[in-house]
Motif scaffolding. Structure first.
Motif, PDB file in Angstrom:
ATOM      1  N   ALA A   1      -4.869 -41.156 -75.416  1.00  0.00           N
ATOM      2  CA  ALA A   1      -4.289 -40.889 -74.087  1.00  0.00           C
ATOM      3  C   ALA A   1      -3.007 -41.709 -73.872  1.00  0.00           C
ATOM      4  O   ALA A   1      -2.012 -41.207 -73.339  1.00  0.00           O
ATOM      5  CB  ALA A   1      -5.313 -41.208 -73.000  1.00  0.00           C
ATOM      6  N   LEU A   2      -3.045 -42.979 -74.316  1.00  0.00           N
ATOM      7  CA  LEU A   2      -1.846 -43.820 -74.187  1.00  0.00           C
ATOM      8  C   LEU A   2      -0.694 -43.231 -75.003  1.00  0.00           C
ATOM      9  O   LEU A   2       0.465 -43.212 -74.556  1.00  0.00           O
ATOM     10  CB  LEU A   2      -2.165 -45.254 -74.649  1.00  0.00           C
ATOM     11  CG  LEU A   2      -1.012 -46.257 -74.562  1.00  0.00           C
ATOM     12  CD1 LEU A   2      -0.587 -46.474 -73.104  1.00  0.00           C
ATOM     13  CD2 LEU A   2      -1.398 -47.612 -75.190  1.00  0.00           C
ATOM     14  N   THR A   3      -1.021 -42.739 -76.194  1.00  0.00           N
ATOM     15  CA  THR A   3       0.002 -42.111 -77.038  1.00  0.00           C
ATOM     16  C   THR A   3       0.605 -40.893 -76.342  1.00  0.00           C
ATOM     17  O   THR A   3       1.820 -40.677 -76.363  1.00  0.00           O
ATOM     18  CB  THR A   3      -0.611 -41.700 -78.402  1.00  0.00           C
ATOM     19  OG1 THR A   3      -1.283 -42.817 -78.968  1.00  0.00           O
ATOM     20  CG2 THR A   3       0.464 -41.208 -79.360  1.00  0.00           C
ATOM     21  N   HIS A   4      -0.253 -40.082 -75.705  1.00  0.00           N
ATOM     22  CA  HIS A   4       0.268 -38.898 -74.980  1.00  0.00           C
ATOM     23  C   HIS A   4       1.308 -39.324 -73.949  1.00  0.00           C
ATOM     24  O   HIS A   4       2.368 -38.706 -73.823  1.00  0.00           O
ATOM     25  CB  HIS A   4      -0.870 -38.159 -74.256  1.00  0.00           C
ATOM     26  CG  HIS A   4      -1.865 -37.559 -75.187  1.00  0.00           C
ATOM     27  ND1 HIS A   4      -3.175 -37.323 -74.830  1.00  0.00           N
ATOM     28  CD2 HIS A   4      -1.753 -37.153 -76.477  1.00  0.00           C
ATOM     29  CE1 HIS A   4      -3.813 -36.794 -75.858  1.00  0.00           C
ATOM     30  NE2 HIS A   4      -2.974 -36.693 -76.869  1.00  0.00           N
ATOM     31  N   ALA A   5       0.969 -40.366 -73.185  1.00  0.00           N
ATOM     32  CA  ALA A   5       1.852 -40.784 -72.098  1.00  0.00           C
ATOM     33  C   ALA A   5       3.168 -41.331 -72.660  1.00  0.00           C
ATOM     34  O   ALA A   5       4.258 -40.990 -72.185  1.00  0.00           O
ATOM     35  CB  ALA A   5       1.142 -41.831 -71.244  1.00  0.00           C
TER      36      ALA A   5
ATOM     37  N   HIS B   1       2.085 -37.921 -83.012  1.00  0.00           N
ATOM     38  CA  HIS B   1       1.162 -36.797 -83.205  1.00  0.00           C
ATOM     39  C   HIS B   1       1.494 -35.991 -84.466  1.00  0.00           C
ATOM     40  O   HIS B   1       0.596 -35.485 -85.127  1.00  0.00           O
ATOM     41  CB  HIS B   1       1.126 -35.896 -81.960  1.00  0.00           C
ATOM     42  CG  HIS B   1       0.116 -36.372 -80.953  1.00  0.00           C
ATOM     43  ND1 HIS B   1       0.346 -37.473 -80.164  1.00  0.00           N
ATOM     44  CD2 HIS B   1      -1.127 -35.933 -80.645  1.00  0.00           C
ATOM     45  CE1 HIS B   1      -0.726 -37.684 -79.411  1.00  0.00           C
ATOM     46  NE2 HIS B   1      -1.633 -36.755 -79.675  1.00  0.00           N
ATOM     47  N   SER B   2       2.782 -35.899 -84.784  1.00  0.00           N
ATOM     48  CA  SER B   2       3.173 -35.152 -85.994  1.00  0.00           C
ATOM     49  C   SER B   2       2.592 -35.806 -87.248  1.00  0.00           C
ATOM     50  O   SER B   2       2.244 -35.122 -88.204  1.00  0.00           O
ATOM     51  CB  SER B   2       4.695 -35.121 -86.127  1.00  0.00           C
ATOM     52  OG  SER B   2       5.256 -34.482 -85.024  1.00  0.00           O
TER      53      SER B   2
ATOM     54  N   VAL C   1      -7.808 -42.383 -83.641  1.00  0.00           N
ATOM     55  CA  VAL C   1      -7.633 -43.476 -84.601  1.00  0.00           C
ATOM     56  C   VAL C   1      -6.294 -43.303 -85.333  1.00  0.00           C
ATOM     57  O   VAL C   1      -5.515 -44.254 -85.484  1.00  0.00           O
ATOM     58  CB  VAL C   1      -8.802 -43.502 -85.617  1.00  0.00           C
ATOM     59  CG1 VAL C   1      -8.543 -44.495 -86.729  1.00  0.00           C
ATOM     60  CG2 VAL C   1     -10.121 -43.810 -84.907  1.00  0.00           C
ATOM     61  N   ALA C   2      -6.023 -42.071 -85.764  1.00  0.00           N
ATOM     62  CA  ALA C   2      -4.770 -41.796 -86.479  1.00  0.00           C
ATOM     63  C   ALA C   2      -3.570 -42.129 -85.592  1.00  0.00           C
ATOM     64  O   ALA C   2      -2.601 -42.762 -86.033  1.00  0.00           O
ATOM     65  CB  ALA C   2      -4.734 -40.329 -86.910  1.00  0.00           C
ATOM     66  N   ASN C   3      -3.636 -41.749 -84.330  1.00  0.00           N
ATOM     67  CA  ASN C   3      -2.543 -42.056 -83.402  1.00  0.00           C
ATOM     68  C   ASN C   3      -2.365 -43.560 -83.223  1.00  0.00           C
ATOM     69  O   ASN C   3      -1.247 -44.080 -83.271  1.00  0.00           O
ATOM     70  CB  ASN C   3      -2.822 -41.451 -82.024  1.00  0.00           C
ATOM     71  CG  ASN C   3      -2.441 -39.994 -81.947  1.00  0.00           C
ATOM     72  OD1 ASN C   3      -1.491 -39.564 -82.577  1.00  0.00           O
ATOM     73  ND2 ASN C   3      -3.190 -39.236 -81.180  1.00  0.00           N
ATOM     74  N   ALA C   4      -3.490 -44.252 -82.992  1.00  0.00           N
ATOM     75  CA  ALA C   4      -3.427 -45.695 -82.724  1.00  0.00           C
ATOM     76  C   ALA C   4      -2.782 -46.434 -83.892  1.00  0.00           C
ATOM     77  O   ALA C   4      -2.035 -47.398 -83.699  1.00  0.00           O
ATOM     78  CB  ALA C   4      -4.832 -46.234 -82.456  1.00  0.00           C
TER      79      ALA C   4
END
Ligand code: NAD
Ligand code: ZN
Length: 381
Positions: A194-198, A262-263, A278-281
């Protein structure tokens, strides 16, 4: 100024709104409901209350509990085929992004021809879909409020991003009580998603005033509550604010789209089996550092929203402080690095090639080369 902003789903938010599911579906004219979830959600005891509320309205319920993580196209095709035979006229999705995305994709195939792979991209779904009610049980993907579904193409080995009109849920019922039993590791990784989305929506080339407002508030809430929700799952205030933060991030990225984190995360899930959050973090801090020179003022905004006092700091210093905080957050939340998760250097070539083909890369503030992506992956190892 010119922009296009959309929020595909109506929202009902608050403790115990899940008990109104039957009422909502009946109000949309549903009578034969496909109820979609996965084994973990069922084991957590979350399905009974929702099923009861459907049955209380005299609705006929058809269960599908076979959702898999990073949902493959095969289960979407199979389930849509039998649901069509059964004559379902509405859908309820209960779970994390995997369950909600699965429901969205099945819904597409109930009124549009198979295979699902032909809708990979934006705006390719042409026929209106059936009423869909989504109940998130993670505070992460915001799939309940976005017009995207992410389905794995098992032949091309690619996470498809299917988006546009007719894809989103009609109603999102956000009940923080559904997230109380979420285990700490999943709370942490879905919260980092969610943090990554923002953050990605805020620096996106597609950002606009309405997405900025939602993105900044989401960063603020998630930074404030993610550790509390992870350390004590029964902390209701933290759970509620994480769900709110995740939803606001969804309002932002639904129109602003995402970026290079995300890519890279999508091929990492497909080729190395990593859970999405996990991948995003793992790559988020390194992509932030890579993007920073292209969006210095935006990085200062992110630093402020993360709770950093930027007074007297240069743009470079506040950008670095934001990167450091996010890096520390990953470690404090005990999310392992890529190497600890079994990712090896020999995966990088394929992951980097695929990342450059992802739709989100077009919205990243800086256009990466393959070498740039390889360097980010090496740092995240
Ligand atoms: N559609 C979108 O806009 C969008 C955005 C981002 C990510 N995604 C996709 O969403 C998927 C990931 O979703 P996710 O991160 O929510 O994970 P998930 O849905 O795969 O769930 C992860 C695990 O948590 C369990 N779980 C979920 N809620 C629980 C609860 N309350 N209590 C106990 N266990 C629970 C599930 O059973 C599962 O085992 C990925 O495929 C990702 O690509 C979609
Ligand atoms: Zn995500």
């Amino acid at each position: 100024m010119e922009f296009q902003f959309a929020m595909p789903s109506a929202v009902r938010f608050g403790p115990r709104v899940a008990s109104s599911t039957g009422d909502v579906v009946a109000g949309m004219g549903g009578s034969k409901v496909l109820f979609i979830y996965d084994a973990g959600v069922e084991a957590a005891g979350l399905t009974e209350g929702v099923r009861q509320s459907l049955e209380d309205q005299g609705l006929e319920v058809f269960d599908y509990n076979g959702v898999l993580a990073n949902p493959p196209d095969t289960i979407v095709e199979e389930t849509a085929a039998w649901a069509k035979q059964a004559g379902v006229d509405s859908l309820v999705a209960l779970g994390g992004g995997s369950s909600i995305d699965c429901a969205k994709a099945i819904n597409i195939l109930l009124t549009n021809p198979a295979p699902i792979t032909q809708y990979d991209g934006l705006g390719l779904v042409y026929a209106p879909t059936l009423p869909l009610v989504a109940l998130p049980t993670t505070a992460g993907t915001a799939s309940e409020v976005t017009s995207f579904t992410i389905i794995t193409d098992t032949v091309r080995k690619k996470k498809m991003v299917i988006g546009g009109p007719h894809v989103g849920a009609d109603m999102a019922l956000l009940d923080p009580e559904l997230t109380v039993g979420l285990p700490p590791d999943i709370t942490a990784s879905t919260g980092m998603d969610a943090l990554t989305h923002a953050i990605e929506a805020y620096v996106s080339k597609g950002a606009m005033v309405p997405t900025d407002i939602n993105a900044l508030k989401a960063i603020e809430l998630i930074a404030q509550y993610i550790k509390r929700a992870t350390e004590d799952g029964t902390d209701r205030e933290a759970r509620e604010n994480m769900l709110l933060g995740s939803m606001l991030a969804g309002f932002a990225f639904n129109s602003a789209v995402l970026g290079l984190v995300h890519s890279i995360a999508h091929p990492l899930s497909v080729h190395c089996g990593l859970p999405h959050g996990v991948a995003n973090a793992c790559v988020l801090p390194y992509v932030m550092a890579y993007n920073a020179p292209a969006v210095p003022e935006r990085m200062r905004g992110i630093a402020r929203a993360l709770g950093i006092d930027v007074t007297g700091q240069s743009q470079k210093e506040s950008a670095q402080a934001a990167v450091d905080l996010v890096s520390r957050l990953r470690r404090d939340l005990a999310i392992p690095s890529l190497s600890a998760l079994g990712v090896r250097q020999d995966h990088f070539d394929r992951v980097a090639d695929d990342a450059l083909q992802e739709i989100s890369t077009l919205f990243n503030p800086k256009q990466p080369t393959k070498e740039d992506v390889m360097s980010i992956l090496k740092q995240a190892l």
